[in-house]
Scaffold this motif. Structure first.
Motif, mmCIF file in Angstrom:
data_model
loop_
_atom_site.group_PDB
_atom_site.id
_atom_site.type_symbol
_atom_site.label_atom_id
_atom_site.label_comp_id
_atom_site.label_asym_id
_atom_site.label_seq_id
_atom_site.Cartn_x
_atom_site.Cartn_y
_atom_site.Cartn_z
ATOM 1 N N PRO A 110 0.831 -1.214 0.000
ATOM 2 C CA PRO A 110 0.000 0.000 0.000
ATOM 3 C C PRO A 110 0.862 1.259 0.000
ATOM 4 N N ASP A 111 0.350 2.303 -0.637
ATOM 5 C CA ASP A 111 1.072 3.576 -0.678
ATOM 6 C C ASP A 111 1.215 4.188 0.712
ATOM 7 N N THR A 112 0.399 3.746 1.663
ATOM 8 C CA THR A 112 0.457 4.281 3.023
ATOM 9 C C THR A 112 1.682 3.785 3.786
ATOM 10 N N TRP A 113 2.375 2.758 3.276
ATOM 11 C CA TRP A 113 3.581 2.243 3.923
ATOM 12 C C TRP A 113 4.817 2.662 3.145
ATOM 13 N N VAL A 161 -7.539 -5.230 16.926
ATOM 14 C CA VAL A 161 -8.356 -4.039 17.171
ATOM 15 C C VAL A 161 -9.197 -3.728 15.934
ATOM 16 N N ALA A 162 -8.582 -3.866 14.751
ATOM 17 C CA ALA A 162 -9.316 -3.609 13.503
ATOM 18 C C ALA A 162 -10.473 -4.577 13.324
ATOM 19 N N GLN A 163 -10.367 -5.766 13.918
ATOM 20 C CA GLN A 163 -11.424 -6.769 13.804
ATOM 21 C C GLN A 163 -12.422 -6.713 14.956
ATOM 22 N N GLY A 164 -12.304 -5.688 15.800
ATOM 23 C CA GLY A 164 -13.322 -5.464 16.817
ATOM 24 C C GLY A 164 -13.052 -6.050 18.183
ATOM 25 N N ALA A 165 -11.815 -6.483 18.439
ATOM 26 C CA ALA A 165 -11.485 -7.027 19.753
ATOM 27 C C ALA A 165 -11.081 -5.920 20.711
ATOM 28 N N THR A 166 -11.310 -6.168 21.994
ATOM 29 C CA THR A 166 -10.689 -5.375 23.053
ATOM 30 C C THR A 166 -9.386 -6.073 23.392
ATOM 31 N N VAL A 167 -8.258 -5.369 23.267
ATOM 32 C CA VAL A 167 -6.952 -6.003 23.381
ATOM 33 C C VAL A 167 -6.216 -5.507 24.619
ATOM 34 N N ALA A 259 -3.518 -7.989 4.999
ATOM 35 C CA ALA A 259 -2.724 -7.031 5.770
ATOM 36 C C ALA A 259 -2.548 -5.734 4.989
ATOM 37 N N ALA A 260 -2.285 -5.860 3.680
ATOM 38 C CA ALA A 260 -2.118 -4.668 2.849
ATOM 39 C C ALA A 260 -3.392 -3.838 2.801
ATOM 40 N N GLU A 261 -4.541 -4.485 2.764
ATOM 41 C CA GLU A 261 -5.806 -3.754 2.738
ATOM 42 C C GLU A 261 -6.012 -2.992 4.039
ATOM 43 N N LEU A 262 -5.671 -3.618 5.167
ATOM 44 C CA LEU A 262 -5.743 -2.891 6.439
ATOM 45 C C LEU A 262 -4.784 -1.701 6.435
ATOM 46 N N GLY A 263 -3.630 -1.874 5.774
ATOM 47 C CA GLY A 263 -2.688 -0.762 5.647
ATOM 48 C C GLY A 263 -3.270 0.380 4.835
ATOM 49 N N TYR A 268 -3.617 -0.673 10.011
ATOM 50 C CA TYR A 268 -2.440 -1.464 10.382
ATOM 51 C C TYR A 268 -1.220 -0.805 9.762
ATOM 52 N N THR A 269 -0.303 -0.374 10.606
ATOM 53 C CA THR A 269 0.947 0.222 10.174
ATOM 54 C C THR A 269 2.096 -0.523 10.843
ATOM 55 N N PRO A 270 2.890 -1.282 10.101
ATOM 56 C CA PRO A 270 4.014 -2.000 10.714
ATOM 57 C C PRO A 270 4.932 -1.043 11.464
ATOM 58 N N ARG A 271 5.289 -1.413 12.669
ATOM 59 C CA ARG A 271 6.100 -0.548 13.523
ATOM 60 C C ARG A 271 7.566 -0.955 13.427
#
Length: 301
Positions: A110-113, A161-167, A259-263, A268-271
């Motif tokens: 993704p261009d966001t990464w 978190v993106a899938q709706g869990a409390t983490v 993963a790319a779609e979440l990006g 989702y941004t790899p740290r």
């Protein structure tokens, strides 16, 4: 091509930068001109020889399993990708820390990464997603991630978190602010975890993902009340003993694309903890071996 290689099992100082033969893709594979490659625990374990009985290598070997770059050669039967596309993905257990790498699983980056983030996404995202998928639906459930500040753990936090869990995530106190930025409720690991969780999750912890192999699996089973509510991507012997889900990473283009779609969605941004140049790979491996990283270590090629 230039590559980092080791000619015998040993310490990080055994890594040298030298010319190596250019690889070429077989059927179903692509070749990528590498911009950056990730450093994963398996890289230094293979180099040190600790896995030589399980995964023997043909030496000299090039460390690295995941990378990002531009496609410059395509094998037979490959569809959906073109010369010049920017992709990230996974190859064999070795080969990525070089100017050219063969990938057998990939997705468009993704261009966001940036390149460093995309290089850190491959193995971490696939491992995290396979561990989370083993636990079933995440929406509305409380998930404990053991070792939440590392490369796989931090990916698991954001994806869950993106899938709706409390983490709730465990990490050393210096990483608690980092976990909060990912969307997790932080706590420390080690003795007294169950008591700390009772305050943080009064209704209980539904499921747990171990990414740390810190010897906590017995506690995680007790906390969730059922070994099938626990998955480990790190402590295979403990997981088999207890009957938890035991998950290995696999080269899976579908998971990479997810993963790319979440990006692309900004979820989702790899740290990245630190980047090194190819010439600094020995320092990068030594850094990785010390452990306790916050996100991923990346080599810029």
């Amino acid at each position: 091509m230039r590559a980092a290689r080791f000619h015998a099992y040993g310490g990080a100082e055994s890594l040298v930068i030298e010319q190596a033969p250019d690889p070429h893709p077989g059927p179903g594979e692509i070749r990528v001109r590498v911009a950056a490659a990730g450093v994963n625990p398996i890289d230094w374990k293979l180099r040190a020889g600790t896995l030589s009985q399980v995964i023997p290598l043909e030496l000299p070997a090039i460390p690295g399993r995941d990378a990002v770059g531009v496609v410059d050669e395509i094998g037979d039967g490959v569809q959906g990708v073109s010369i010049g596309d920017r992709v990230f993905g996974l190859g064999g257990v070795t080969g990525a820390t070089a100017e050219l790498v063969i990938l057998s699983a990939w997705a468009h980056a993704p261009d966001t990464w940036n390149d460093e983030q995309a290089a850190g996404a491959g193995l971490a995202s696939v491992t995290a997603m396979r561990g989370l998928n083993a636990l079933g639906s995440l929406a509305g459930r409380t998930l404990l991630v053991e070792g939440a500040a590392g490369g796989v753990g931090s990916a698991a936090v954001e994806i869950a978190v993106a899938q709706g869990a409390t983490v709730i995530g465990t990490a050393s106190e210096r990483n608690h602010e980092f976990l909060t930025s990912l969307g997790a409720v932080p706590t420390t690991y080690g003795p007294g975890l169950a008591q700390r969780l009772s305050a943080l999750a009064p209704h209980g912890v539904d499921i747990a993902l171990d990414t740390a192999a810190s010897g906590s699996l017995d506690d995680l089973v007790a906390i969730t009340g059922d070994p099938t509510r626990v998955a480990t991507v790190a402590d295979h012997a403990g997981g088999q003993r207890l009957g938890t889900h035991v998950v290995n990473a696999e080269n899976d283009s579908t998971l990479l694309s997810a993963a790319a779609e979440l990006g692309r969605q900004g979820r989702y941004t790899p740290r990245i903890e630190q980047t090194y140049l190819l010439e600094g790979i020995a320092d990068a491996h030594a850094h990785a071996e010390r452990g306790r990283t916050r996100g991923k270590i990346v080599i810029c090629v």
